[in-house]
Scaffold this motif. Structure first.
Motif, mmCIF file in Angstrom:
data_model
loop_
_atom_site.group_PDB
_atom_site.id
_atom_site.type_symbol
_atom_site.label_atom_id
_atom_site.label_comp_id
_atom_site.label_asym_id
_atom_site.label_seq_id
_atom_site.Cartn_x
_atom_site.Cartn_y
_atom_site.Cartn_z
ATOM 1 N N ILE A 160 0.836 -1.200 0.000
ATOM 2 C CA ILE A 160 0.000 0.000 0.000
ATOM 3 C C ILE A 160 0.869 1.247 0.000
ATOM 4 C CG2 ILE A 160 -1.636 1.357 1.369
ATOM 5 C CD1 ILE A 160 -2.838 -1.287 2.310
ATOM 6 N N TRP A 161 1.926 1.248 0.785
ATOM 7 C CA TRP A 161 2.854 2.377 0.861
ATOM 8 C C TRP A 161 3.485 2.630 -0.505
ATOM 9 C CZ3 TRP A 161 7.541 2.316 4.783
ATOM 10 C CH2 TRP A 161 8.163 3.557 4.760
ATOM 11 N N TRP A 162 3.938 1.534 -1.146
ATOM 12 C CA TRP A 162 4.555 1.643 -2.477
ATOM 13 C C TRP A 162 3.550 2.188 -3.495
ATOM 14 C CZ3 TRP A 162 3.295 -1.084 -7.008
ATOM 15 C CH2 TRP A 162 4.191 -0.903 -8.068
ATOM 16 N N GLN A 163 2.320 1.661 -3.467
ATOM 17 C CA GLN A 163 1.289 2.124 -4.399
ATOM 18 C C GLN A 163 0.971 3.600 -4.183
ATOM 19 O OE1 GLN A 163 -1.589 -0.990 -3.340
ATOM 20 N NE2 GLN A 163 -1.624 -1.591 -5.488
ATOM 21 N N LEU A 164 0.989 4.023 -2.913
ATOM 22 C CA LEU A 164 0.723 5.422 -2.614
ATOM 23 C C LEU A 164 1.807 6.321 -3.182
ATOM 24 C CD1 LEU A 164 -1.008 7.489 -1.029
ATOM 25 C CD2 LEU A 164 0.488 7.074 0.927
ATOM 26 N N GLU A 165 3.074 5.940 -3.001
ATOM 27 C CA GLU A 165 4.192 6.742 -3.499
ATOM 28 C C GLU A 165 4.228 6.764 -5.026
ATOM 29 O OE1 GLU A 165 6.243 8.650 -2.026
ATOM 30 O OE2 GLU A 165 6.001 8.168 0.097
ATOM 31 N N ARG A 166 3.808 5.686 -5.651
ATOM 32 C CA ARG A 166 3.830 5.612 -7.122
ATOM 33 C C ARG A 166 2.530 6.061 -7.767
ATOM 34 N NH1 ARG A 166 7.768 2.399 -9.525
ATOM 35 N NH2 ARG A 166 6.839 3.254 -11.416
ATOM 36 N N ASP A 167 1.540 6.429 -6.953
ATOM 37 C CA ASP A 167 0.214 6.781 -7.458
ATOM 38 C C ASP A 167 -0.322 5.657 -8.347
ATOM 39 O OD1 ASP A 167 -2.098 8.225 -7.872
ATOM 40 O OD2 ASP A 167 -1.281 9.388 -9.538
ATOM 41 N N ALA A 168 -0.274 4.444 -7.791
ATOM 42 C CA ALA A 168 -0.619 3.256 -8.582
ATOM 43 C C ALA A 168 -2.007 2.704 -8.271
ATOM 44 C CB ALA A 168 0.434 2.160 -8.343
ATOM 45 N N PHE A 169 -2.786 3.378 -7.431
ATOM 46 C CA PHE A 169 -4.117 2.879 -7.111
ATOM 47 C C PHE A 169 -5.063 3.104 -8.286
ATOM 48 C CE2 PHE A 169 -2.386 3.549 -2.865
ATOM 49 C CZ PHE A 169 -2.807 2.406 -2.207
ATOM 50 N N ASP A 185 -1.433 17.708 -3.103
ATOM 51 C CA ASP A 185 -0.896 16.413 -3.500
ATOM 52 C C ASP A 185 0.011 15.910 -2.381
ATOM 53 O OD1 ASP A 185 1.852 17.454 -3.891
ATOM 54 O OD2 ASP A 185 1.005 18.424 -5.664
ATOM 55 N N TRP A 186 0.489 14.654 -2.508
ATOM 56 C CA TRP A 186 1.248 14.036 -1.422
ATOM 57 C C TRP A 186 2.599 14.699 -1.207
ATOM 58 C CZ3 TRP A 186 -1.414 11.901 1.983
ATOM 59 C CH2 TRP A 186 -2.480 11.058 1.688
ATOM 60 N N GLU A 187 3.271 15.117 -2.269
ATOM 61 C CA GLU A 187 4.573 15.762 -2.101
ATOM 62 C C GLU A 187 4.412 17.081 -1.344
ATOM 63 O OE1 GLU A 187 7.508 14.449 -2.721
ATOM 64 O OE2 GLU A 187 6.425 12.643 -3.323
ATOM 65 N N HIS A 188 3.373 17.840 -1.719
ATOM 66 C CA HIS A 188 3.081 19.089 -1.022
ATOM 67 C C HIS A 188 2.702 18.808 0.432
ATOM 68 C CE1 HIS A 188 0.749 23.182 -1.080
ATOM 69 N NE2 HIS A 188 1.832 23.206 -0.327
#
Length: 282
Positions: free
Chosen positions: A75-84, A141-144
């Motif tokens: 889930i963490w990886w998918q969140l960082e990659r915007d893979a959902f 967004d997540w980076e912000h």
């Protein structure tokens, strides 16, 4: 008086210190490490002006080498990659009749919306121990969001982005709540089990210094509750051998049930400790 004698940032940090319920002695802690123990490596990082932001080239190693459950790593990886596969993401490749959030229906369904801006997400963030008011945070967004969380005065004190993801705090609170329930029911002999090794080590040790500083006060509360038992213990059990807890939580979520659940109210397959329960079709 604090606001009078200290500058704004220092005063805010001081008044936000979380005090324990019981009186405890002060102790020396090195704030450069989560454990509170001094190390040359952490002191070098502080002198060089290092931050808690993890470079992109090491971010993936940290995810896959972390001690969290494999499902959470994914889930963490998918969140960082915007893979959902959200409606907003799928709409870029195909025609969809509706791309709005299925929970609140207010905005396009994206992972950032589901986990931060959705009405349900706002309630969860506000009712967490951090008490974050999402409406007062201007991020898109997540980076912000990570930039805001690391430097903005709104974020809770002494908590980093990565600590939110990998901390054992929530599982520790669950064990403590279980102890409170056992005391309430006047159970005298108790064995607690957790699939989080950090929690088991912290709660079972008699040492004054706990590996994770964030577990210190919860551990103290847990041991106070355990004094009410004639005997007790806590041990580690792998998730693959502890599907009962996972299955009950999954069943309650899908059934919309909250509070105490009795065994006779459950499907017998929910109590299988080796197989993940799935709702029957229809």
């Amino acid at each position: 008086m604090v606001k009078k004698w200290f500058n704004r940032n220092d005063a805010k940090a001081i008044v936000n210190i979380q005090l324990p319920k019981d009186g405890v002695k002060d102790d020396w802690m090195w704030m450069g490490e989560p454990s509170g123990l001094f190390s040359i490596k952490s002191s070098y990082r502080v002198v060089r002006g290092g931050t808690t932001i993890i470079p992109a080239e090491t971010k993936w190693k940290m995810i896959w080498n972390s001690t969290v459950h494999p499902r959470l790593k994914l889930i963490w990886w998918q969140l960082e990659r915007d893979a959902f596969p959200t409606e907003g993401k799928l709409a870029k490749f195909m025609e969809l009749n509706n791309v709005y959030c299925p929970v609140c229906g207010e905005e396009m369904e994206t992972i950032f919306h589901l986990m931060w801006k959705c009405t349900l997400a706002k309630v969860i963030w506000f009712n967490s121990s951090m008490g974050i008011r999402v409406d007062r945070v201007d991020v898109n967004d997540w980076e912000h969001w990570k930039e805001w969380f690391l430097v903005d005065n709104y974020r809770p004190p002494n908590i980093s982005v990565m600590e939110i993801i990998v901390t054992a705090l929530w599982e520790a609170l669950a064990v403590c709540m279980a102890a409170e329930l056992m005391v309430e029911r006047m159970i005298e002999h108790v064995v607690f089990q957790s699939d989080n090794m950090d929690v088991v080590k912290a709660f079972s040790t008699e040492a004054e210094r706990v590996i994770n500083l964030k577990l210190v006060h919860i551990r103290r509360r847990f041991h106070q509750l355990c004094r009410r038992f004639n005997n007790w213990g806590i041990g580690h059990v792998p998730r693959r051998c502890n599907f009962t807890a996972h299955n009950i939580a999954k069943w309650e979520r899908e059934a919309g049930v909250t509070g105490i659940t009795h065994c006779n109210e459950l499907d017998h397959e929910v109590l299988n400790d080796y197989i993940e329960w799935k709702r029957h079709a229809g």
